[in-house]
Design an enzyme around this catalytic site. Structure first.
Site, PDB file in Angstrom:
ATOM      1  N   ASP A   1      -2.938 -19.972   0.435  1.00 52.38           N
ATOM      2  CA  ASP A   1      -2.464 -18.468  -0.378  1.00 52.38           C
ATOM      3  C   ASP A   1      -2.288 -18.480  -1.364  1.00 52.38           C
ATOM      4  O   ASP A   1      -2.824 -18.767  -2.798  1.00 52.38           O
ATOM      5  CB  ASP A   1      -0.772 -19.881  -0.585  1.00 52.38           C
ATOM      6  CG  ASP A   1       0.350 -18.884  -0.377  1.00 52.38           C
ATOM      7  OD1 ASP A   1       0.165 -17.413  -0.037  1.00 52.38           O
ATOM      8  OD2 ASP A   1       1.150 -18.927   0.484  1.00 52.38           O
TER       9      ASP A   1
ATOM     10  N   ALA B   1      -0.735 -16.587  -5.520  1.00 51.26           N
ATOM     11  CA  ALA B   1       0.525 -16.918  -6.555  1.00 51.26           C
ATOM     12  C   ALA B   1       0.629 -16.320  -7.480  1.00 51.26           C
ATOM     13  O   ALA B   1      -0.615 -14.875  -7.450  1.00 51.26           O
ATOM     14  CB  ALA B   1      -0.038 -18.180  -7.013  1.00 51.26           C
ATOM     15  N   ASP B   2       1.401 -16.266  -8.103  1.00 47.99           N
ATOM     16  CA  ASP B   2       1.853 -15.045  -9.464  1.00 47.99           C
ATOM     17  C   ASP B   2       1.573 -15.475 -10.538  1.00 47.99           C
ATOM     18  O   ASP B   2       1.173 -14.769 -11.108  1.00 47.99           O
ATOM     19  CB  ASP B   2       3.352 -14.884  -9.188  1.00 47.99           C
ATOM     20  CG  ASP B   2       3.992 -14.171  -7.653  1.00 47.99           C
ATOM     21  OD1 ASP B   2       3.820 -12.448  -7.430  1.00 47.99           O
ATOM     22  OD2 ASP B   2       4.841 -14.466  -6.835  1.00 47.99           O
TER      23      ASP B   2
ATOM     24  N   GLU C   1       6.418 -20.452   2.350  1.00 51.67           N
ATOM     25  CA  GLU C   1       5.718 -20.727   1.989  1.00 51.67           C
ATOM     26  C   GLU C   1       5.135 -21.860   1.482  1.00 51.67           C
ATOM     27  O   GLU C   1       4.562 -22.820   2.010  1.00 51.67           O
ATOM     28  CB  GLU C   1       5.043 -19.401   0.629  1.00 51.67           C
ATOM     29  CG  GLU C   1       4.737 -19.099   1.399  1.00 51.67           C
ATOM     30  CD  GLU C   1       4.409 -17.030   0.062  1.00 51.67           C
ATOM     31  OE1 GLU C   1       3.840 -16.305  -0.367  1.00 51.67           O
ATOM     32  OE2 GLU C   1       4.834 -17.617  -1.607  1.00 51.67           O
TER      33      GLU C   1
ATOM     34  N   GLY D   1       0.540 -11.854   0.907  1.00 57.04           N
ATOM     35  CA  GLY D   1       0.441 -11.196  -0.565  1.00 57.04           C
ATOM     36  C   GLY D   1      -0.630 -10.163  -0.161  1.00 57.04           C
ATOM     37  O   GLY D   1      -1.796 -10.792   1.165  1.00 57.04           O
TER      38      GLY D   1
ATOM     39  N   GLY E   1       6.562 -16.130  -4.762  1.00 53.87           N
ATOM     40  CA  GLY E   1       7.470 -15.453  -3.455  1.00 53.87           C
ATOM     41  C   GLY E   1       7.721 -14.268  -4.581  1.00 53.87           C
ATOM     42  O   GLY E   1       8.615 -13.686  -4.527  1.00 53.87           O
ATOM     43  N   GLY E   2       6.946 -13.223  -5.696  1.00 53.77           N
ATOM     44  CA  GLY E   2       6.429 -12.374  -5.700  1.00 53.77           C
ATOM     45  C   GLY E   2       6.659 -11.649  -4.068  1.00 53.77           C
ATOM     46  O   GLY E   2       7.456 -10.374  -4.518  1.00 53.77           O
ATOM     47  N   GLY E   3       5.960 -11.913  -3.377  1.00 52.53           N
ATOM     48  CA  GLY E   3       6.237 -11.318  -2.002  1.00 52.53           C
ATOM     49  C   GLY E   3       7.703 -11.212  -1.225  1.00 52.53           C
ATOM     50  O   GLY E   3       7.862 -11.408  -0.257  1.00 52.53           O
TER      51      GLY E   3
HETATM   52  C1  5RP Z   1       4.393 -14.491  -2.137  1.00 53.55           C
HETATM   53  C2  5RP Z   1       3.924 -14.698  -3.080  1.00 53.55           C
HETATM   54  C3  5RP Z   1       2.377 -14.699  -3.284  1.00 53.55           C
HETATM   55  O1  5RP Z   1       1.282 -15.516  -3.311  1.00 53.55           O
HETATM   56  C4  5RP Z   1       2.085 -13.921  -4.877  1.00 53.55           C
HETATM   57  O2  5RP Z   1       3.248 -13.117  -5.081  1.00 53.55           O
HETATM   58  C5  5RP Z   1       0.797 -13.388  -4.716  1.00 53.55           C
HETATM   59  O3  5RP Z   1       0.500 -11.811  -4.539  1.00 53.55           O
HETATM   60  P1  5RP Z   1      -0.799 -11.283  -4.790  1.00 53.55           P
HETATM   61  O4  5RP Z   1      -1.657 -11.993  -3.680  1.00 53.55           O
HETATM   62  O5  5RP Z   1      -0.437  -9.685  -3.683  1.00 53.55           O
HETATM   63  O6  5RP Z   1      -0.804 -10.661  -5.909  1.00 53.55           O
HETATM   64  O7  5RP Z   1       3.851 -15.775  -3.020  1.00 53.55           O
HETATM   65  O8  5RP Z   1       5.535 -14.276  -1.818  1.00 53.55           O
END
Ligand code: 5RP
Length: 262
Positions: A89, A91-92, A111, A34, A103-105
């Site tokens: 990592d 998070a959303d 993960e 992400g 899992g937004g990405g």
């Molecule tokens: C990817 C994820 C990311 O950690 C989540 O989507 C956050 O992304 P970003 O840092 O771009 O806001 O879970 O699967």
């Protein structure tokens, strides 16, 4: 990347920059996926180049692996590393108990495997990711392609008896085709609006045969680093029960990682 960073990017950057200081020589480190995790990878690449930091990294997606190699980080597989000292990592969503939606990405499976194979998981986020109750962000569920419509029907039927506010589901798309994860699966996004019992929902989802994994991370995250656009970083440690604050000083923003294309 060049030019002035937006406040949200500054917030992501300072959280990532502070988290990078948790990585020490000789560590085996899980790298998330992400935009926030990408800042972390760039910070760590800079520490490898400028300070001679030596560590091995296990990325959680092909995207992160490519970026890590590009910035000079040694990439190994999880099987080569066997176990990790730390995973950092994004998070959303994150709630007060440090339960997460991720899992937004689309990388939730790797993960979760990487985070649970780590001594500690640290989440880096901007303040907008903090919520009282999980669920406003659609919950991603990774589903095997075989029989995926039957799996969706089972998930929708199961949701009727769950403590949630919405029940709409949608396949994640990539243009006209299904989004395909690194493991060759599909993502079903559940628009639940409010998840009353994340632990129960996670367990029930994972009992459906076509479901590989879901984006609820419960009792996995140990520390949360929340960045703010003014350079402040709030550090919450769920095990120690502590909250503290730190500050990251911006270097010349115009030149921040100007050698990298984003
Ligand atoms: C990817 C994820 C990311 O950690 C989540 O989507 C956050 O992304 P970003 O840092 O771009 O806001 O879970 O699967």
């Amino acid at each position: 990347m060049s030019g002035e960073l937006s406040p949200i990017d500054k917030a992501k950057y300072v959280a990532a920059r502070r988290a990078a200081d948790l990585v020490e020589d000789g560590m085996r480190v899980g790298l998330g996926t992400g935009s926030t995790a990408a800042w972390l990878v760039r910070c760590l690449g800079e520490m490898v180049r400028d300070d001679g930091l030596k560590f091995r990294a296990v990325p959680t997606s092909t995207r992160t692996a490519e970026l890590a190699r590009e910035v000079g980080i040694e990439v190994v597989t999880l099987d080569e590393a066997r176990w990790l000292d730390i995973t950092i990592d994004g998070a959303d969503e994150v709630d007060d108990d440090l339960a997460l939606i991720k899992g937004g990405g689309g990388a939730l499976l790797q993960e979760k495997i990487v985070a649970t194979a780590s001594d500690q998981m640290v989440v880096i986020a901007d303040a907008a990711k903090q919520v009282d109750t999980l669920g406003a962000f659609p919950l991603p569920v990774e589903v095997i392609p075989f029989g995926m419509q039957a799996t969706r029907a089972l998930i929708e039927e199961m949701l009727v008896s769950m403590d949630v506010m919405g029940r709409d589901t949608a396949w994640r798309m990539n243009g006209d085709t299904f989004f395909v994860t690194d493991e060759g699966n599909r993502i079903l996004d559940l628009d639940l609006k409010r998840i009353g019992n994340p632990r129960q929902l996670s367990m029930v989802l994972n009992q459906i045969p076509g479901v590989v994994e879901n984006g609820l991370f419960i009792d996995i995250c140990d520390q949360l680093l929340v960045g703010y656009g003014d350079g402040r970083v709030e550090l919450r440690d769920i095990n120690a029960g502590t909250v503290s604050e730190d500050r990251v000083t911006f270097v010349d923003e115009e030149n921040l990682f100007s050698d990298l294309n984003d």
